[in-house]
Design a protein around this motif. Structure first.
Motif, PDB file in Angstrom:
ATOM      1  N   ASN A  17       3.721   6.769  -6.678  1.00  0.00           N
ATOM      2  CA  ASN A  17       2.708   7.677  -7.605  1.00  0.00           C
ATOM      3  C   ASN A  17       3.135   8.859  -8.146  1.00  0.00           C
ATOM      4  OD1 ASN A  17       0.411   9.407  -8.378  1.00  0.00           O
ATOM      5  ND2 ASN A  17      -1.014   7.923  -6.972  1.00  0.00           N
TER       6      ASN A  17
ATOM      7  N   TRP B  45       0.883  -1.423  -0.012  1.00  0.00           N
ATOM      8  CA  TRP B  45      -0.341   0.003  -0.131  1.00  0.00           C
ATOM      9  C   TRP B  45       0.928   1.388   0.074  1.00  0.00           C
ATOM     10  CZ3 TRP B  45      -0.633   3.317   4.385  1.00  0.00           C
ATOM     11  CH2 TRP B  45      -1.374   4.499   4.365  1.00  0.00           C
TER      12      TRP B  45
ATOM     13  N   TYR C   8      -6.941  15.549   0.212  1.00  0.00           N
ATOM     14  CA  TYR C   8      -6.653  14.242   0.085  1.00  0.00           C
ATOM     15  C   TYR C   8      -6.693  13.495   1.365  1.00  0.00           C
ATOM     16  CZ  TYR C   8      -4.713   9.909  -1.700  1.00  0.00           C
ATOM     17  OH  TYR C   8      -4.666   8.671  -2.172  1.00  0.00           O
TER      18      TYR C   8
ATOM     19  N   GLN D 274       0.561  12.866  -4.759  1.00  0.00           N
ATOM     20  CA  GLN D 274      -0.205  12.387  -3.697  1.00  0.00           C
ATOM     21  C   GLN D 274       0.813  12.028  -2.869  1.00  0.00           C
ATOM     22  OE1 GLN D 274      -2.322   8.868  -5.180  1.00  0.00           O
ATOM     23  NE2 GLN D 274      -1.907   7.732  -3.135  1.00  0.00           N
TER      24      GLN D 274
ATOM     25  N   SER E 273      -6.825   6.407  -0.750  1.00  0.00           N
ATOM     26  CA  SER E 273      -5.881   5.672  -1.791  1.00  0.00           C
ATOM     27  C   SER E 273      -6.109   4.165  -1.844  1.00  0.00           C
ATOM     28  CB  SER E 273      -4.450   5.592  -0.770  1.00  0.00           C
ATOM     29  OG  SER E 273      -4.669   5.116   0.417  1.00  0.00           O
TER      30      SER E 273
ATOM     31  N   ASN F   4      -1.280  12.359   7.346  1.00  0.00           N
ATOM     32  CA  ASN F   4      -2.032  12.621   6.197  1.00  0.00           C
ATOM     33  C   ASN F   4      -2.184  14.135   6.557  1.00  0.00           C
ATOM     34  OD1 ASN F   4      -5.442  12.194   5.437  1.00  0.00           O
ATOM     35  ND2 ASN F   4      -3.522  12.937   3.950  1.00  0.00           N
TER      36      ASN F   4
ATOM     37  N   ILE G 117       1.627   4.593  -2.832  1.00  0.00           N
ATOM     38  CA  ILE G 117       1.483   5.996  -2.587  1.00  0.00           C
ATOM     39  C   ILE G 117       2.789   6.353  -3.031  1.00  0.00           C
ATOM     40  CG2 ILE G 117       1.592   7.735  -1.057  1.00  0.00           C
ATOM     41  CD1 ILE G 117      -0.549   5.704   0.666  1.00  0.00           C
TER      42      ILE G 117
END
Length: 231
Positions: free
Chosen positions: A43, A36, A67, A47, A72, A61, A40
């Protein structure tokens, strides 16, 4: 290892409201958590700047970018989910269990040991073969093949190369599928540590019940055992 957990905290809000925007993320496994994050990290859009990895179990975050971390989730919906934590002052909140793990960072140096027999380590001896040993161990440098990969979290699909942490010897496989240290660097998959390498010979006591300190060489196979990276 079974379920793996991590915190995600929103750093964009007023500190008094910060606790209203925290999540626990439940992953099917530690490997899914790393995959995961790599999605990210790799990307090409902005992001990456919206979610920061502090440690394997802590992320922040910045929701002021518009966002949210849970945005995600796409193809991994069935392998991970977000749970909102209660607000500040709530009682009865159980902390997630801390995991004693080694972070799998490209370019890092690691000892390699058997998960089922943690006293058995990879060791390069004078014959330049990579042995499994209970008395000695060698530190290796593991990196993702290619340019600009230093510092990335390694995942199963990565092409990797294994070298000795000190010196210029590299790991490759000879004609008998035995791992040796030499001048050529062979490319493996990071997932090979989960079934791609095996000890050539028994790991346990011999026929007289004596525990052997040297348990033979490491070879490449499709039906191997699980190996752990440790610091």
């Amino acid at each position: 290892m079974g379920l793996f957990y991590a915190y995600v905290i929103d750093v964009a809000l007023n500190p008094l409201l910060l606790s209203l925007n925290r999540w626990v993320v439940t992953f099917q496994s530690r490997a899914i958590a790393d995959e995961w994050w790599r999605k990210i990290d790799d990307n090409p859009t902005a992001q990456k700047s919206k979610i920061t990895r502090i440690s394997p179990q802590l992320y922040k975050n910045d929701a002021s970018t518009g966002y949210q971390a849970y945005d995600s989730i796409t193809e991994k919906e069935d392998k991970m989910f977000f749970t909102a934590l209660p607000g500040r002052g709530s009682y009865g909140l159980t902390l997630i269990p801390p995991a004693t793990i080694t972070d799998h960072i490209s370019g890092g140096t690691y000892f390699i040991r058997s998960q089922s027999s943690p006293d058995i380590y990879w060791c390069v001896k004078d014959d330049k073969f990579i042995h499994a040993s209970r008395t000695e161990r060698t530190k290796f440098r593991i990196r993702i093949k290619g340019a600009s990969t230093e510092g990335k979290v390694m995942i199963g699909s990565d092409d990797i190369q294994i070298t000795l942490a000190f010196g210029d010897l590299k790991t490759n496989t000879n004609d008998s599928n035995v791992l040796v240290a030499g001048k050529k660097a062979e490319t493996y998959k990071f997932s090979d540590f989960s079934g791609g390498f095996m000890i050539q010979g028994a790991k346990g006591p011999d026929e007289c019940g004596r525990e052997s300190s040297e348990v033979d060489k490491i070879y490449k196979t499709d039906q191997g055992e699980i190996w752990e990276l440790t610091n």
